[in-house]
Design a protein around this motif. Structure first.
Motif, PDB file in Angstrom:
ATOM      1  N   LEU A  68       0.838  -1.207   0.000  1.00  0.00           N
ATOM      2  CA  LEU A  68       0.000   0.000   0.000  1.00  0.00           C
ATOM      3  C   LEU A  68       0.866   1.248   0.000  1.00  0.00           C
ATOM      4  O   LEU A  68       0.617   2.209  -0.741  1.00  0.00           O
ATOM      5  CB  LEU A  68      -0.906   0.006   1.234  1.00  0.00           C
ATOM      6  CG  LEU A  68      -2.161  -0.872   1.148  1.00  0.00           C
ATOM      7  CD1 LEU A  68      -2.823  -0.974   2.508  1.00  0.00           C
ATOM      8  CD2 LEU A  68      -3.114  -0.309   0.125  1.00  0.00           C
ATOM      9  N   LEU A  69       1.891   1.184   0.824  1.00  0.00           N
ATOM     10  CA  LEU A  69       2.791   2.327   0.932  1.00  0.00           C
ATOM     11  C   LEU A  69       3.497   2.575  -0.399  1.00  0.00           C
ATOM     12  O   LEU A  69       3.612   3.708  -0.878  1.00  0.00           O
ATOM     13  CB  LEU A  69       3.821   2.045   2.038  1.00  0.00           C
ATOM     14  CG  LEU A  69       4.437   3.296   2.669  1.00  0.00           C
ATOM     15  CD1 LEU A  69       3.366   4.109   3.359  1.00  0.00           C
ATOM     16  CD2 LEU A  69       5.537   2.895   3.661  1.00  0.00           C
ATOM     17  N   THR A  70       3.937   1.470  -1.029  1.00  0.00           N
ATOM     18  CA  THR A  70       4.611   1.594  -2.314  1.00  0.00           C
ATOM     19  C   THR A  70       3.685   2.244  -3.330  1.00  0.00           C
ATOM     20  O   THR A  70       4.077   3.154  -4.074  1.00  0.00           O
ATOM     21  CB  THR A  70       5.023   0.198  -2.835  1.00  0.00           C
ATOM     22  OG1 THR A  70       5.522  -0.561  -1.745  1.00  0.00           O
ATOM     23  CG2 THR A  70       6.076   0.326  -3.907  1.00  0.00           C
ATOM     24  N   ALA A  71       2.444   1.748  -3.359  1.00  0.00           N
ATOM     25  CA  ALA A  71       1.476   2.295  -4.315  1.00  0.00           C
ATOM     26  C   ALA A  71       1.304   3.779  -4.058  1.00  0.00           C
ATOM     27  O   ALA A  71       1.264   4.600  -4.989  1.00  0.00           O
ATOM     28  CB  ALA A  71       0.144   1.570  -4.177  1.00  0.00           C
ATOM     29  N   VAL A  94      -4.986   2.703   3.334  1.00  0.00           N
ATOM     30  CA  VAL A  94      -5.992   2.560   2.274  1.00  0.00           C
ATOM     31  C   VAL A  94      -6.712   3.881   2.064  1.00  0.00           C
ATOM     32  O   VAL A  94      -6.969   4.309   0.933  1.00  0.00           O
ATOM     33  CB  VAL A  94      -6.994   1.439   2.632  1.00  0.00           C
ATOM     34  CG1 VAL A  94      -8.113   1.377   1.584  1.00  0.00           C
ATOM     35  CG2 VAL A  94      -6.295   0.109   2.725  1.00  0.00           C
ATOM     36  N   LEU A  95      -7.012   4.508   3.184  1.00  0.00           N
ATOM     37  CA  LEU A  95      -7.744   5.770   3.120  1.00  0.00           C
ATOM     38  C   LEU A  95      -6.966   6.821   2.345  1.00  0.00           C
ATOM     39  O   LEU A  95      -7.531   7.623   1.603  1.00  0.00           O
ATOM     40  CB  LEU A  95      -8.012   6.270   4.542  1.00  0.00           C
ATOM     41  CG  LEU A  95      -8.853   7.534   4.662  1.00  0.00           C
ATOM     42  CD1 LEU A  95     -10.250   7.259   4.136  1.00  0.00           C
ATOM     43  CD2 LEU A  95      -8.912   7.989   6.097  1.00  0.00           C
ATOM     44  N   GLN A 108      -4.421  -4.269  -7.155  1.00  0.00           N
ATOM     45  CA  GLN A 108      -4.932  -3.304  -6.195  1.00  0.00           C
ATOM     46  C   GLN A 108      -4.613  -3.828  -4.812  1.00  0.00           C
ATOM     47  O   GLN A 108      -5.275  -4.740  -4.318  1.00  0.00           O
ATOM     48  CB  GLN A 108      -6.444  -3.172  -6.398  1.00  0.00           C
ATOM     49  CG  GLN A 108      -6.934  -1.771  -6.274  1.00  0.00           C
ATOM     50  CD  GLN A 108      -8.402  -1.664  -6.607  1.00  0.00           C
ATOM     51  OE1 GLN A 108      -8.958  -2.495  -7.310  1.00  0.00           O
ATOM     52  NE2 GLN A 108      -9.031  -0.638  -6.087  1.00  0.00           N
ATOM     53  N   PRO A 109      -3.606  -3.268  -4.154  1.00  0.00           N
ATOM     54  CA  PRO A 109      -3.215  -3.790  -2.834  1.00  0.00           C
ATOM     55  C   PRO A 109      -4.347  -3.715  -1.825  1.00  0.00           C
ATOM     56  O   PRO A 109      -4.411  -4.534  -0.896  1.00  0.00           O
ATOM     57  CB  PRO A 109      -2.059  -2.892  -2.414  1.00  0.00           C
ATOM     58  CG  PRO A 109      -1.672  -2.102  -3.602  1.00  0.00           C
ATOM     59  CD  PRO A 109      -2.775  -2.145  -4.583  1.00  0.00           C
ATOM     60  N   SER A 110      -5.255  -2.776  -1.996  1.00  0.00           N
ATOM     61  CA  SER A 110      -6.325  -2.626  -1.000  1.00  0.00           C
ATOM     62  C   SER A 110      -7.217  -3.860  -0.974  1.00  0.00           C
ATOM     63  O   SER A 110      -7.814  -4.186   0.046  1.00  0.00           O
ATOM     64  CB  SER A 110      -7.149  -1.376  -1.291  1.00  0.00           C
ATOM     65  OG  SER A 110      -7.760  -1.485  -2.546  1.00  0.00           O
TER      66      SER A 110
END
Lengths: 622, 342
Positions: free
Chosen positions: B71-74, B138-139, B97-99
């Motif tokens: 998520l952080l990478t994205a 995610v937010l 989609q990592p989420s």
């Protein structure tokens, strides 16, 4: 194993029961939307899915009295390009315009294409309503950006013949003037509709439903009273007159006095074959209907006949016209020469103003005014053309016995249209019935008024008719004589204000056969100039043309009574413009072959270059 | 048994999106992608169904960390799509989609943690904080809908595990300002909420039209017209109205019944589980599927604000399909383990 009595399992069951309940509620809601409210939503959905597009109807043709085509619609090809598929607008435009033969438009087109390309637009007109062959040649080049659309094109196969009278049809297929305007509703037909399924965001419709929608109903033909052959002759003679005397405007009108039908109606300046974009405003006029003029002596027979009928003058009477000038009240009137004592008939034959002034005075103001009104002056006849002029009569309360009465008796101090004058002559020559002039059959023109009676008896009419035969035989109308035919006629020359300005309106009325006229021909030329600088009398300017038109009309009508109506499919050869194929959509069944141009060149779209020899169709078919 | 049910749903879904695939230049574009995703998903399912539960249990925190890392990478490096950074490009697979992965990670992590500590006093915050951190990531993507969804999943699992409702409310109250802040930061959220309150949005309007046009029996497979550019995102988030238009209420019913069956079956499997971890795992996985489906129904029928949540199995969207199938695999795994003789 987790026991069912475990509080965790219990909680899980409750939670998931809630979830299931939630789910069930949503499904129920879906059902409510789909089934309960379904129809309403479905209607709204359909409304956005389908679009009704209009399918234009084929426009009806305009035909002459024998079914020959005067104006016809056929499918032409319009060319557009899709800028998104053009990489180099400059080069592309140059190529395209070169192939179309208009390299001068290359720059303009390139700019347009480039701009539309920038804005993401995908359609630019290049040229509309072309013939099929050059467009096919364009397509052979394999241009992906080329868009070819079929559009109806209106063509008058006979070029300038009656062009202003027929009128023009605009880009959106509606009549803009002339008969095309008057009978637009009939000619237009009813457009059909087609339902197309469309995509969201207004994208291109992409599926057609032939089973829904409505077929287009083609327009109906309009059969006119015109005779193409006589019309062509009239155009030719008028063009000759125009070339010789260069009047401001001129017109030639051929009517059938027995029923008021207009057999030919030519005018200058005029349009050429429905091409109107660069035409000056005057070219849209039909001078016979839209131009007023001072009739001069051509009005005299009416006043004379009325005076005879009223009994204020007698056929055997003589009038003293003296030395060619005479004072009436405060006015000094002139004749062309000193006529001395003239018989009543000679007053007409020699067109004596002084004689007519006496006749008018004898008739009186009230009767003269009533006669003019009864003959249709100062009012519209309701001809099937937009913008008919009504001429002008001085209101009766302003009439003056020395001024108005005297002037009107010799055809001055009033304005008439050529149509009014010719109609009046028809009434004089058919025994006194004033048929409203018509361009189409009675059924097509229900609003045409009933024929009226002229308040003039047969004896008086007979008298003026015979006087007019003498006008041609021995008087001012000699130039209208036709060998072997007894012709009657009357000249008219009116000087324009101010006196001595040297501007005249010349007119001539001719009719034949003299005993029972079949044709009345009126030729009017406004401000003609004689090459030798002399006074442009009606006898010199208008009479020869009127005579020749009359001669051809008689000849053509004789031959047409021999040829069967089935022969009306006319084959025209030779001239016109380009090699336009008009083997086109015609509900009438009449076909017109090929029409070409003498110059062999392209679109002589300005007036003045026409050549009418080509279209002398009758002599070809005979 | 579970596998058969999935096969049913899956074959159904194949039909549905095959019908609406005309969106791209290549009519089968979405179909092909979906088939690839389904194959990957199948692998995920089989793997998830066969990895020993104990191993899964131990891997749970690692998965959470990996997900957080993704998520952080994205968030930091990924090219933005539609002005968001939810996707990570991946060789051969397009993008993921990592989420979506976060859903699985949260379920696994919570299952393990809850099973160990029974969600008592001192452990509550230790559970809530990692999950909350993940949600925050995610937010920030920004993905408001998935955040709310993750929170709901977490809350449900805690609730089942016996967490005090009051404490959950406190946690909820704590996240509320954050959510509100996010809502004001990302204008699209407000827009969607406003649409929902008053005049419904264009999407929802079109969805309703599609449903209505379907009626009882629908217009027939492939005969839907709303998908022709009227109904946005008709191939993923709003596939349900397409099903409704083409198959009618009957089709919707079938889909709904299948989902309910999955839910009921999932709960049954959970109750047959041998240990709390398996129980929580099966429950969480089932909830991920069931709750997502329910929310999608709600959005499509205009009962909830638009969220950007897809309909499990049916919507096209690779990451989601893989994750959802993996979730099914987890449930199946629990079920298999329960049937095995100990």
């Amino acid at each position: 194993m987790i026991r069912t009595a475990d509080p965790m399992a219990h909680r899980a069951r409750v939670l998931f029961a809630v979830l299931l309940l939630f789910f069930t509620a949503l499904v129920a809601r879906t059902g409510y939307i789909q089934v309960w409210l379904g129809e309403e939503y479905a209607d709204r959905a359909r409304a956005q899915h389908f679009r009704e597009i209009e399918v234009p109807a084929t426009r009806g043709s305009i035909l002459d009295r024998n079914g020959r085509v005067l104006a016809v619609s056929y499918h032409a090809c319009s060319v557009a390009v899709d800028p998104a598929r053009i990489d180099d607008p400059g080069l592309y435009s140059l190529e395209l315009t070169l192939q179309l033969g208009e390299p001068q438009r290359a720059r303009e087109l390139a700019r347009l294409v480039a701009r539309k390309k920038e804005h993401g637009k995908r359609f630019v007109w290049v040229k509309r309503r072309l013939d099929r062959e050059p467009v096919e040649a364009l397509q052979d080049g394999g241009r992906a950006a080329l868009v070819v659309l079929e559009e109806p094109r209106r063509e008058n196969p006979h070029g300038a013949a009656a062009a202003s009278l027929l009128g023009v049809v605009g880009d959106d297929a509606c009549g803009l003037c002339g008969l095309e305007y008057t009978f637009d509703a009939r000619l237009r037909g009813r457009p059909g509709t087609r339902y197309v399924l469309k995509e969201g965001r207004g994208r291109v419709p992409w599926l057609l439903f032939p089973e829904r929608g409505r077929e287009a109903v083609p327009g109906l033909d309009v059969v006119t009273t015109l005779d193409l052959g006589i019309q062509v002759v009239a155009e030719r003679e008028l063009q000759a007159l125009q070339d010789e005397f260069s009047p401001r405007w001129s017109c030639a009108l051929v009517m059938d006095p027995r029923n008021g039908e207009i057999v030919a109606m030519a005018g200058r300046p005029g349009l050429y074959g429905g091409r109107f974009r660069k035409a000056p405003p005057e070219a849209f006029r039909v001078p016979a209907v839209h131009c007023n003029f001072v009739p001069g002596s051509t009005l005299k027979p009416l006043i004379m006949a009325s005076a005879l009928h009223a009994g204020v003058v007698r056929p055997g009477q003589t009038l003293d016209c003296g030395p060619g000038r005479k004072r009436f009240g405060g006015r000094l009137l002139h004749d062309v020469t000193a006529h001395g004592v003239l018989s009543l008939a000679d007053v007409l034959v020699k067109s004596s103003n002084i004689g007519m002034a006496q006749v008018g005075r004898a008739l009186g103001m009230r009767a003269t005014y009533a006669t003019l009104r009864a003959a249709g002056f100062g009012a519209r006849h309701g001809i099937e053309l937009p913008g008919e002029e009504r001429g002008r009569l001085t209101p009766f309360k302003r009439w003056h016995p020395d001024q108005t009465l005297v002037s009107v008796s010799m055809g001055h101090e009033l304005l008439v249209t050529p149509l009014q004058l010719a109609t009046m002559y028809c009434g004089l020559l058919n025994g006194g019935t004033l048929h409203p002039p018509r361009l189409v059959s009675r059924e097509l023109a229900p609003s045409v008024r009933e024929p009226r009676r002229l308040p003039i008896g047969p004896d008086a009419l007979d008298f003026v008719r015979r006087a007019m035969v003498r006008v041609v035989a021995e008087g001012t109308g000699r130039r209208a004589r036709i060998p072997g035919v007894s012709v009657g006629g009357k000249t008219g020359t009116s000087g324009k204000f101010p006196k001595g300005c040297g501007k005249y309106t010349a007119s001539f009325v001719a009719f034949a056969p003299a005993e029972a006229p079949r044709f009345v021909v009126l030729v009017v030329a406004d401000e003609p100039q004689r090459p030798d600088g002399g006074t442009p009398y009606g006898s010199i300017v208008a009479a020869p043309a009127a005579g020749r038109i009359l001669r051809e009309a008689l000849r053509l009508s004789d031959s047409s009574s021999i040829s069967s109506p089935s022969e009306s499919g006319v084959r025209l050869k030779g001239h016109g413009f380009g090699m336009v194929r008009v083997a086109a959509v015609q509900s009438s069944g009449a076909t017109v072959g090929e029409v070409g141009s003498p110059a062999g060149g392209r679109n002589p779209d300005s007036a003045g270059e026409e050549n009418f020899e080509a279209v002398e169709c009758r002599s070809d078919t005979r | 048994m579970v596998l058969i049910g999935i096969g049913l749903v899956f074959s159904y879904s194949a039909g549905a999106w095959a019908a609406q695939a005309g969106v791209a230049d290549d009519p089968a574009y979405y179909l092909k992608r979906q088939i690839v995703s389904a194959l990957v998903g199948l692998v995920a399912l089989v793997v998830a169904a066969h990895v020993p539960l104990e191993r899964l249990r131990r891997a749970a925190p690692t998965l959470l960390v990996i997900t957080a890392g993704l998520l952080l990478t994205a968030l930091l490096f990924a090219p933005s799509v539609h002005n968001t950074q939810r996707w990570l490009p991946l060789p051969f697979f397009g993008r993921v989609q990592p989420s979506e992965l976060a859903k699985l990670a949260v379920v696994l992590f919570l299952a393990r943690a809850l099973a160990e500590r029974n969600a008592r006093e001192e452990s509550f915050w230790r559970l809530a904080l990692p999950v909350g951190g993940l949600c925050l990531l995610v937010l920030l993507a920004p993905d408001f809908g998935t955040t709310v969804f993750l929170l709901a999943v977490a809350a449900t699992m805690m609730l089942v595990a016996g967490a005090r409702i009051g404490r959950l409310l406190i946690a909820g109250a704590a996240t509320l300002p954050l959510l509100l802040l996010a809502a004001t930061r990302f204008p699209y959220v407000i827009e969607r909420l406003r649409f929902f309150r008053g005049e419904s949005s264009y999407q929802v309007k079109q969805a309703l039209l599609a449903l209505g046009a379907g009626g009882w029996l629908g217009n027939g497979l492939g005969a839907g017209r709303q998908k022709l550019g009227f109904l946005p995102a008709s191939h993923n988030d709003f596939i349900l109205p397409v099903v409704g238009e083409e198959m009618g209420f009957l089709g919707i019913l079938i889909v709904a019944v299948l989902f309910m069956w999955i839910i009921v079956h999932g709960v049954r499997v959970a109750q047959s589980a041998r240990d709390p971890f398996a129980f929580q795992l099966a429950l969480g996985a089932t909830f991920v599927i069931g709750f997502q489906a329910a929310l999608n129904f709600a959005v499509a029928t205009g009962a909830a604000p638009t969220k950007g949540l897809s309909l499990p199995f049916v919507s096209s969207g690779g990451s989601n399909l893989v994750v959802v199938m993996a979730a099914v695999g987890l449930v199946a795994n629990v079920g298999r383990a329960a049937e095995e003789p100990s």
